[in-house]
Write a protein that holds these residues in place. Structure first.
Motif, short mmCIF file in Angstrom:
data_model
loop_
_atom_site.label_atom_id
_atom_site.label_comp_id
_atom_site.label_asym_id
_atom_site.label_seq_id
_atom_site.Cartn_x
_atom_site.Cartn_y
_atom_site.Cartn_z
N ALA A 38 -48.53 23.57 91.08
CA ALA A 38 -49.50 22.55 91.54
C ALA A 38 -50.86 22.72 91.63
N ALA A 42 -53.63 20.60 89.21
CA ALA A 42 -54.94 20.01 89.45
C ALA A 42 -56.08 20.61 88.81
N TYR A 45 -56.22 18.49 85.67
CA TYR A 45 -56.87 17.09 85.78
C TYR A 45 -58.35 17.29 86.03
N ALA A 122 -43.11 12.15 91.79
CA ALA A 122 -44.09 12.85 92.17
C ALA A 122 -45.24 12.50 90.80
N ALA A 123 -44.74 12.36 89.67
CA ALA A 123 -45.38 12.37 88.41
C ALA A 123 -45.85 10.80 88.09
N CYS A 126 -48.64 10.21 90.90
CA CYS A 126 -49.80 10.83 90.58
C CYS A 126 -50.75 9.88 89.53
N LYS A 127 -49.71 9.37 88.66
CA LYS A 127 -50.15 8.46 87.48
C LYS A 127 -50.83 7.18 88.12
N LEU A 129 -52.09 7.09 91.15
CA LEU A 129 -53.12 7.29 92.22
C LEU A 129 -54.38 7.81 91.47
N LEU A 130 -54.11 8.72 90.45
CA LEU A 130 -55.42 9.26 90.06
C LEU A 130 -56.06 8.47 89.26
N ASN A 145 -55.94 5.51 83.00
CA ASN A 145 -55.34 6.95 83.41
C ASN A 145 -53.60 7.08 82.83
N SER A 153 -42.59 14.40 81.62
CA SER A 153 -42.03 14.55 82.88
C SER A 153 -40.58 14.47 82.90
N MET A 206 -46.37 19.40 86.97
CA MET A 206 -45.97 18.72 88.21
C MET A 206 -44.58 18.77 88.39
#
Length: 292
Positions: A38, A42, A45, A122-123, A126-127, A129-130, A145, A153, A206
């Protein structure tokens, strides 16, 4: 009566895992690995997406792939056409179900399916939200993004889910072909310009984090700090993923954009091999007759 007591004393008893036992130590190392992956996600990123230098390095790779066109990358196009993300996911689910029934490992099968679904969720979350700030105005690469890669993934989640449900004695036969398969998918997405190298690395990180967490829960973590050799596994779990991320960044900075394709494959293969080794440290459902 004395003889009966003597005979009973010689019969090996199966005991539950105690704090500090091999099972709890393995679970502790898996929890450390989940935290390490994890953190490495981060870090990737931060280095590749949130810095101008990182964006410039990867945009050069995407610009080159789009400029050269798909005609020189038939192998990548054919590979991803044959093993797209839905095919990888449904194929992995079918494989997990078949192994669960054949090996009579319901707990491991349920955990593997939950890990597969959780990792993919989760993957993709994240795509969504990031954010990817525009720090490289000179590039013509798409600005949306793409971190992490959905294809990688799916490939990584399928591999680790199957590893979770397989008996430990069978897992070695999965390690090399499985890691090579994930590396091939990662290389293909970068070769076609669909994803940047960090997208592939982030997807692998991830998924590894979620699957190691699922394996730790299945192993029955009991809160004790492991000792001896288990400390090495804990340290490697915490530091290994970050080391792969930093090495990938430095390598991308040192080589030409043309070498980013094998570099992406090598980085994701390293993550896959490390994770498979960590999952192999414990067999949550030993074979009949083995000590628990």
């Amino acid at each position: 009566m004395t003889a009966n007591l003597s005979e009973r004393a010689t019969v090996p008893l199966r005991t539950a895992s105690r704090p500090g036992s091999r099972s709890s130590r393995s679970a502790a190392s898996l929890l450390a690995a989940a935290a390490g992956y994890a953190a490495a996600f981060a870090l990737a990123y931060l280095l590749f997406v949130l810095t101008a230098r990182g964006q410039r390095l990867e945009n050069e790779v995407v610009d080159r792939a789009l400029r050269d066109g798909l005609s020189t990358m038939d192998w990548a196009r054919d590979l991803l056409a044959a093993v797209d993300a839905p095919t990888l996911v449904w194929g992995s689910i079918l494989a997990v179900l078949l192994i669960t029934v054949a090996c009579r490992r319901p707990a491991a099968g349920v955990t593997a399916l939950l890990a597969l679904g959780g990792a993919l969720a989760a993957a993709y979350l994240c795509k969504d939200l990031l954010a990817r700030p525009d720090l490289d105005a000179e590039s013509s690469a798409p600005g949306h993004n793409s971190f992490p890669s959905g294809h990688v993934s799916a490939a990584m989640a399928g591999l680790l889910a199957i590893a979770l449900v397989l008996p430990r004695r069978v897992r070695p036969y999965l390690i090399v072909p499985g890691a090579l398969g994930v590396a091939a998918v990662a290389s293909a997405t970068v070769a076609l310009g669909w994803h940047r190298p960090s997208d592939a690395l982030g997807g692998a990180m991830m998924v590894a984090a979620v699957c190691c967490l699922a394996a730790a829960v299945l192993a029955g973590y009991q809160g004790r700090v492991p000792a001896g050799r288990a400390l090495t596994a804990v340290a490697l779990g915490l530091a290994g993923p970050a080391a792969i991320t930093v090495a990938g960044y430095l390598a991308l900075e040192a080589v030409a954009p043309a070498t980013a394709v094998p570099l992406a494959g090598a980085a994701t293969m390293a993550v896959a091999l490390l994770t498979l080794w960590q999952l192999d440290r414990v067999d949550q459902h030993p074979e009949q007759g083995e000590p628990r």
